[in-house]
Design an enzyme around this catalytic site. Structure first.
Site, PDB file in Angstrom:
ATOM      1  N   LYS A  22     -34.191  32.099  -8.668  1.00  0.00           N
ATOM      2  CA  LYS A  22     -35.352  32.263  -7.780  1.00  0.00           C
ATOM      3  C   LYS A  22     -34.905  32.583  -6.346  1.00  0.00           C
ATOM      4  O   LYS A  22     -35.392  33.530  -5.734  1.00  0.00           O
ATOM      5  CB  LYS A  22     -36.196  30.976  -7.786  1.00  0.00           C
ATOM      6  CG  LYS A  22     -37.220  30.914  -6.669  1.00  0.00           C
ATOM      7  CD  LYS A  22     -38.042  29.659  -6.726  1.00  0.00           C
ATOM      8  CE  LYS A  22     -37.531  28.502  -5.917  1.00  0.00           C
ATOM      9  NZ  LYS A  22     -37.649  28.612  -4.468  1.00  0.00           N
ATOM     10  N   ASN A  23     -33.997  31.791  -5.833  1.00  0.00           N
ATOM     11  CA  ASN A  23     -33.655  31.947  -4.418  1.00  0.00           C
ATOM     12  C   ASN A  23     -32.906  33.245  -4.132  1.00  0.00           C
ATOM     13  O   ASN A  23     -33.016  33.792  -3.037  1.00  0.00           O
ATOM     14  CB  ASN A  23     -32.863  30.732  -3.922  1.00  0.00           C
ATOM     15  CG  ASN A  23     -33.760  29.502  -3.833  1.00  0.00           C
ATOM     16  OD1 ASN A  23     -34.985  29.612  -3.891  1.00  0.00           O
ATOM     17  ND2 ASN A  23     -33.151  28.334  -3.707  1.00  0.00           N
ATOM     18  N   CYS A 117     -43.254  21.913   5.444  1.00  0.00           N
ATOM     19  CA  CYS A 117     -43.687  22.017   4.060  1.00  0.00           C
ATOM     20  C   CYS A 117     -43.476  20.679   3.391  1.00  0.00           C
ATOM     21  O   CYS A 117     -43.074  19.726   4.038  1.00  0.00           O
ATOM     22  CB  CYS A 117     -42.958  23.136   3.343  1.00  0.00           C
ATOM     23  SG  CYS A 117     -41.278  22.735   2.991  1.00  0.00           S
ATOM     24  N   ARG A 122     -39.166  22.366   8.814  1.00  0.00           N
ATOM     25  CA  ARG A 122     -38.046  23.285   8.560  1.00  0.00           C
ATOM     26  C   ARG A 122     -37.934  24.318   9.679  1.00  0.00           C
ATOM     27  O   ARG A 122     -38.539  25.381   9.626  1.00  0.00           O
ATOM     28  CB  ARG A 122     -38.223  23.943   7.188  1.00  0.00           C
ATOM     29  CG  ARG A 122     -38.137  22.904   6.081  1.00  0.00           C
ATOM     30  CD  ARG A 122     -38.503  23.442   4.741  1.00  0.00           C
ATOM     31  NE  ARG A 122     -37.454  24.218   4.117  1.00  0.00           N
ATOM     32  CZ  ARG A 122     -37.516  24.647   2.855  1.00  0.00           C
ATOM     33  NH1 ARG A 122     -38.563  24.372   2.113  1.00  0.00           N
ATOM     34  NH2 ARG A 122     -36.542  25.351   2.335  1.00  0.00           N
ATOM     35  N   ASP A 305     -31.439  20.675  -4.007  1.00  0.00           N
ATOM     36  CA  ASP A 305     -32.435  21.063  -5.011  1.00  0.00           C
ATOM     37  C   ASP A 305     -32.215  20.373  -6.361  1.00  0.00           C
ATOM     38  O   ASP A 305     -33.025  20.535  -7.276  1.00  0.00           O
ATOM     39  CB  ASP A 305     -32.434  22.586  -5.220  1.00  0.00           C
ATOM     40  CG  ASP A 305     -33.055  23.325  -4.042  1.00  0.00           C
ATOM     41  OD1 ASP A 305     -33.572  22.665  -3.127  1.00  0.00           O
ATOM     42  OD2 ASP A 305     -33.016  24.570  -4.041  1.00  0.00           O
ATOM     43  N   ARG A 397     -43.756  27.147  -9.588  1.00  0.00           N
ATOM     44  CA  ARG A 397     -43.212  28.021  -8.540  1.00  0.00           C
ATOM     45  C   ARG A 397     -41.776  28.425  -8.886  1.00  0.00           C
ATOM     46  O   ARG A 397     -41.314  29.483  -8.472  1.00  0.00           O
ATOM     47  CB  ARG A 397     -43.180  27.281  -7.196  1.00  0.00           C
ATOM     48  CG  ARG A 397     -44.530  27.074  -6.573  1.00  0.00           C
ATOM     49  CD  ARG A 397     -44.364  26.485  -5.197  1.00  0.00           C
ATOM     50  NE  ARG A 397     -43.360  27.276  -4.474  1.00  0.00           N
ATOM     51  CZ  ARG A 397     -42.753  26.898  -3.373  1.00  0.00           C
ATOM     52  NH1 ARG A 397     -43.030  25.741  -2.827  1.00  0.00           N
ATOM     53  NH2 ARG A 397     -41.864  27.660  -2.787  1.00  0.00           N
TER      54      ARG A 397
HETATM   55  C1  UD1 Z   1     -32.759  27.300   0.896  1.00  0.00           C
HETATM   56  C2  UD1 Z   1     -33.384  27.265  -0.472  1.00  0.00           C
HETATM   57  C3  UD1 Z   1     -33.860  25.851  -0.802  1.00  0.00           C
HETATM   58  C4  UD1 Z   1     -32.718  24.863  -0.644  1.00  0.00           C
HETATM   59  C5  UD1 Z   1     -32.055  25.013   0.721  1.00  0.00           C
HETATM   60  C6  UD1 Z   1     -30.786  24.180   0.874  1.00  0.00           C
HETATM   61  C7  UD1 Z   1     -34.296  29.489  -0.639  1.00  0.00           C
HETATM   62  C8  UD1 Z   1     -35.509  30.353  -0.709  1.00  0.00           C
HETATM   63  N1  UD1 Z   1     -34.517  28.179  -0.478  1.00  0.00           N
HETATM   64  O1  UD1 Z   1     -33.769  26.927   1.837  1.00  0.00           O
HETATM   65  O2  UD1 Z   1     -34.324  25.855  -2.148  1.00  0.00           O
HETATM   66  O3  UD1 Z   1     -33.220  23.547  -0.746  1.00  0.00           O
HETATM   67  O4  UD1 Z   1     -31.662  26.394   0.931  1.00  0.00           O
HETATM   68  O5  UD1 Z   1     -29.851  24.533  -0.089  1.00  0.00           O
HETATM   69  O6  UD1 Z   1     -33.169  29.950  -0.789  1.00  0.00           O
HETATM   70  N2  UD1 Z   1     -32.142  24.523   9.558  1.00  0.00           N
HETATM   71  C9  UD1 Z   1     -32.271  24.480  10.915  1.00  0.00           C
HETATM   72  N3  UD1 Z   1     -32.536  25.650  11.584  1.00  0.00           N
HETATM   73  C10 UD1 Z   1     -32.671  26.840  10.952  1.00  0.00           C
HETATM   74  C11 UD1 Z   1     -32.540  26.882   9.550  1.00  0.00           C
HETATM   75  C12 UD1 Z   1     -32.271  25.711   8.865  1.00  0.00           C
HETATM   76  O7  UD1 Z   1     -32.170  23.424  11.531  1.00  0.00           O
HETATM   77  O8  UD1 Z   1     -32.909  27.862  11.623  1.00  0.00           O
HETATM   78  C13 UD1 Z   1     -31.831  23.283   8.791  1.00  0.00           C
HETATM   79  C14 UD1 Z   1     -32.903  22.900   7.785  1.00  0.00           C
HETATM   80  O9  UD1 Z   1     -33.940  22.141   8.376  1.00  0.00           O
HETATM   81  C15 UD1 Z   1     -32.099  22.105   6.764  1.00  0.00           C
HETATM   82  C16 UD1 Z   1     -30.740  22.802   6.765  1.00  0.00           C
HETATM   83  O10 UD1 Z   1     -30.695  23.534   7.974  1.00  0.00           O
HETATM   84  O11 UD1 Z   1     -31.931  20.769   7.193  1.00  0.00           O
HETATM   85  C17 UD1 Z   1     -30.497  23.732   5.599  1.00  0.00           C
HETATM   86  O12 UD1 Z   1     -31.591  24.629   5.496  1.00  0.00           O
HETATM   87  P1  UD1 Z   1     -31.463  26.097   4.909  1.00  0.00           P
HETATM   88  O13 UD1 Z   1     -30.119  26.262   4.292  1.00  0.00           O
HETATM   89  O14 UD1 Z   1     -31.882  27.081   5.945  1.00  0.00           O
HETATM   90  O15 UD1 Z   1     -32.544  26.070   3.762  1.00  0.00           O
HETATM   91  P2  UD1 Z   1     -33.555  27.217   3.387  1.00  0.00           P
HETATM   92  O16 UD1 Z   1     -32.903  28.557   3.523  1.00  0.00           O
HETATM   93  O17 UD1 Z   1     -34.863  26.979   4.053  1.00  0.00           O
END
Ligand code: UD1
Length: 432
Positions: A22-23, A117, A122, A305, A397
């Site tokens: 999915k991701n 969410c 996030r 996850d 989802r």
């Molecule tokens: C992706 C995955 C999600 C998974 C997560 C962590 C997708 C669509 N979703 O989510 O299923 O749980 O990786 O493996 O691929 N953060 C910040 N600032 C930012 C971005 C992130 O502080 O600009 C923090 C987030 O709050 C979190 C951490 O970084 O604590 C990791 O988040 P991130 O790797 O960005 O997760 P997603 O890409 O949202």
């Protein structure tokens, strides 16, 4: 509204085949619009998040032809809008990948700002920092993130957090920037590598994906491609835990065992047997499992996850286990639901403290989010009696035909409308 109804207490046996990730698919479908040529994407999972992403790109003018439930042909030559509505972001946060894709291709994009969410707040500060470093001006107005640049210039970006989303978004925009971009402290997850491989198949020049330094040499334009998405590491891991928790024997096919190493290591630690083949793993368990501690970490650490599914397995293991969530603050909301099924589990700070009990009993529980929902299904498969899992739309989802795949492994599980008493009675009669 449909729910899952499960009669637990049966070990899972047989074979299950894992679908596309999915991701990775969410990143790849966004990147597919970055060329004016036609792109064919295969091994797409048939899940609601993918349908929403396809609608989002259709809405801005991309031509989307579904070849079958797992393949699609996309042509982004007629895109006439650079704006993604809140409607899409609200349903799937990953619609924000269209920011990087549109900014790279058209140097202009506007996407509704994602809110928090179910799994927590996030932030997207690292995405914005990356776009700005590439020369874009980024404004937040009226709930929209607006990014615009005369031209994007290759640069050096250090991510404060190894964010999956920021790495993919910046990588996409940088593909069509002028010069070389280096992303340091980039995320190393398999889906980051898959999106990079897809972009390279379109003529991008990305090196180092899968390590913590990614080097992108900008190219003038991208071309068409045919690409098959990697298997879903999290779907595979979920079936591994379901097999272990029910003391079953399941061959999980179409996986990349390397991507499952953190999960495999933990299963072996608690007494499960995991045999690895080239593209399959066989998970067998018989005796009561042992305890362990886990802490969620970026890849190759234990994935956030998979955290709820691991906890659902540990609630009936022997001894005390501690599950610590370090990524998202609201990812322990399933704890009270498991407690309703007889688990001895409580939250302390960002950890779940589990004292293993000898068995669970079925109850009506509600899926708080996608992965926690899958964890409640695992608990239902273990529990004595009937479990009803509400809010299955969260689970759908990310899991294709979840109940059918579980049925294929011998699970007594169905998706029915529990308001429909006749359907409930029919299920109960059939299984009694
Ligand atoms: C992706 C995955 C999600 C998974 C997560 C962590 C997708 C669509 N979703 O989510 O299923 O749980 O990786 O493996 O691929 N953060 C910040 N600032 C930012 C971005 C992130 O502080 O600009 C923090 C987030 O709050 C979190 C951490 O970084 O604590 C990791 O988040 P991130 O790797 O960005 O997760 P997603 O890409 O949202």
């Amino acid at each position: 509204m449909e729910q899952y109804i499960i009669k637990g207490g049966k070990a899972l046996h047989g074979e299950v085949s894992i679908g596309g990730a999915k991701n990775a698919a969410l990143g790849i479908l966004s990147a597919a619009i970055m060329t004016d040529e036609t792109v064919t994407v295969e091994n797409l999972p048939d899940i609601s998040d993918i349908k929403v992403m396809l609608q989002a790109i259709e809405e801005i003018g991309a031509k989307v032809d579904r070849i079958n439930e797992h393949s699609v042909r996309i042509n982004g030559s007629k895109i006439d809008s650079m704006s993604i509505d809140y409607e899409f972001i609200r349903k799937i946060r990953a619609s924000y990948y269209l920011l990087g894709a549109l900014l790279g291709k058209y140097k202009k994009a506007q996407v509704a700002l994602p809110g928090g969410c179910n799994i927590g707040s996030r932030p997207i500060d690292q995405h914005i920092k990356g776009f700005e470093a590439l020369g874009a001006s980024v404004k937040i107005e009226h709930g929209m993130i607006q990014a615009e640049a005369k031209e994007l210039k290759g640069t050096h970006i250090y991510l404060d957090i190894a964010s999956v989303g920021a790495t993919i978004n910046i990588m996409m925009a940088a593909c069509l920037a002028d010069g070389v971009t280096i992303i340091e402290n980039s995320a190393k997850e398999p889906h980051v590598v898959d999106v990079a491989n897809f972009l390279n198949s379109m003529g991008a020049s990305i090196k180092g994906a899968g390590t913590d330094v990614i080097r992108i040499k900008g190219v003038k334009s991208l071309s068409g491609s045919e690409y098959a998405i990697i298997p879903d590491q999290i779907e595979a891991g979920t079936f591994m835990f379901a097999a272990a928790a029910t003391k079953g024997d399941v061959l999980i096919k179409n996986v990349i065992p390397k991507h499952l190493e953190a999960i495999t290591a933990k299963l072996i630690e608690i007494g499960v047997s995991v045999e690895e083949y080239d593209d399959a793993v066989r998970v067998t368990a018989s005796d009561r499992l042992g305890h362990t501690n886990i802490k969620t970490l970026p890849y190759p650490g234990f994935p956030t996850d998979m955290q709820p599914q691991m906890a659902a397995t540990l609630v009936t293991s022997e001894g005390t286990s501690i599950v610590t969530e370090t990524m998202f603050e609201n990812r322990l909301k399933y704890v009270d639901e498991l407690a309703r099924m007889g688990a001895s589990i409580k939250v302390e700070g960002n950890s779940a403290i589990i004292v293993g009990v000898s068995g669970l009993t079925g109850a009506i529980v509600s899926a708080p989010d996608l992965r926690a929902g899958a964890a409640l299904v695992i608990a239902g498969l273990v529990a004595e009696g009937f479990t009803i899992v509400e809010q299955v739309e969260f689970i759908e989802r990310g899991y294709e035909h979840f109940e059918r795949k579980m049925q294929g492994l011998g699970a007594t599980m169905a998706k029915i409308d529990i308001e429909d008493e006749k359907a409930v009675q029919k299920f109960k009669l059939k299984v009694s």
